[in-house]
Design a protein around this motif. Structure first.
Motif, PDB file in Angstrom:
ATOM      1  N   ASN A  25       0.832  -1.212   0.000  1.00  0.00           N
ATOM      2  CA  ASN A  25       0.000   0.000   0.000  1.00  0.00           C
ATOM      3  C   ASN A  25       0.860   1.253   0.000  1.00  0.00           C
ATOM      4  OD1 ASN A  25      -2.371  -1.408  -0.056  1.00  0.00           O
ATOM      5  ND2 ASN A  25      -2.660  -1.376   2.164  1.00  0.00           N
ATOM      6  N   ASN A  26       1.977   1.223   0.706  1.00  0.00           N
ATOM      7  CA  ASN A  26       2.868   2.391   0.736  1.00  0.00           C
ATOM      8  C   ASN A  26       3.448   2.669  -0.640  1.00  0.00           C
ATOM      9  OD1 ASN A  26       2.426   2.862   3.421  1.00  0.00           O
ATOM     10  ND2 ASN A  26       4.264   1.764   4.104  1.00  0.00           N
ATOM     11  N   ARG A  27       3.814   1.623  -1.330  1.00  0.00           N
ATOM     12  CA  ARG A  27       4.350   1.811  -2.688  1.00  0.00           C
ATOM     13  C   ARG A  27       3.280   2.382  -3.616  1.00  0.00           C
ATOM     14  NH1 ARG A  27       6.480  -3.792  -2.401  1.00  0.00           N
ATOM     15  NH2 ARG A  27       8.279  -3.599  -1.056  1.00  0.00           N
ATOM     16  N   LEU A  28       2.080   1.856  -3.491  1.00  0.00           N
ATOM     17  CA  LEU A  28       0.980   2.351  -4.321  1.00  0.00           C
ATOM     18  C   LEU A  28       0.706   3.818  -4.015  1.00  0.00           C
ATOM     19  CD1 LEU A  28      -1.269   1.812  -6.351  1.00  0.00           C
ATOM     20  CD2 LEU A  28      -2.703   1.093  -4.442  1.00  0.00           C
ATOM     21  N   ARG A  29       0.714   4.167  -2.743  1.00  0.00           N
ATOM     22  CA  ARG A  29       0.492   5.566  -2.353  1.00  0.00           C
ATOM     23  C   ARG A  29       1.606   6.456  -2.912  1.00  0.00           C
ATOM     24  NH1 ARG A  29      -0.917   4.058   3.676  1.00  0.00           N
ATOM     25  NH2 ARG A  29      -3.096   3.494   3.366  1.00  0.00           N
TER      26      ARG A  29
END
Length: 156
Positions: A17-21
């Motif tokens: 999720n952090n990478r996507l954000r």
């Protein structure tokens, strides 16, 4: 009441999720920067020249470099020879071309340039005319550096 022990392996991976954000934030920033440039083009009149800060700075540095070269040519010898005269004319023509990119007769986002660029262009044209004369006169050439003060006195 019985409590179930939660297994951490059942939860989604927070790293994904952090990478996507991060990717979404980067795309959003790129979109905003591109969008602002497009809005600027659409909201200003056609005869408006927007001078980007980095482009303006690099052109000013180049202009300063040309003026220093002119000073060095004049300091080389008290009597300017034919090859030096040609170098002076070449540099003056480069300055003339460079100042054409600053506008003149149009509105820019840099009010000090708007106010003084036409006077500087006249000084450059006078220096070219006098340097081509037979015999050449370099008085107007010497005044070009002083002409820069028209804008740069406001920077202090």
């Amino acid at each position: 009441m019985k409590y179930k022990c939660l297994n951490p392996t059942n939860f989604p991976n927070p790293g994904g999720n952090n990478r996507l954000r991060l990717v979404l934030v980067a795309l959003l920033c790129a979109g905003v920067v591109f969008g602002c440039a497009q809005i600027r083009k659409a909201t200003y009149p056609n005869d408006y020249v927007y001078l980007e800060r980095d482009q303006l700075r690099s052109k000013m540095v180049l202009l300063s470099f040309y003026l220093r070269q002119l000073d060095e040519i004049q300091l080389e010898d008290s009597d300017v020879r034919g090859d030096q005269q040609q170098r002076i004319l070449d540099l003056l023509n480069k300055i003339k071309g460079l100042t054409a990119e600053f506008g003149g007769g149009v509105t820019t986002n840099h009010l000090v340039i708007d106010e003084h660029i036409d006077d500087f262009k006249i000084d450059v044209s006078n220096a070219i005319r006098d340097a081509r004369a037979n015999p050449p006169n370099y008085y107007a050439l010497g005044r070009l550096t002083g002409s820069c003060v028209g804008c740069h006195k406001y920077r202090n």
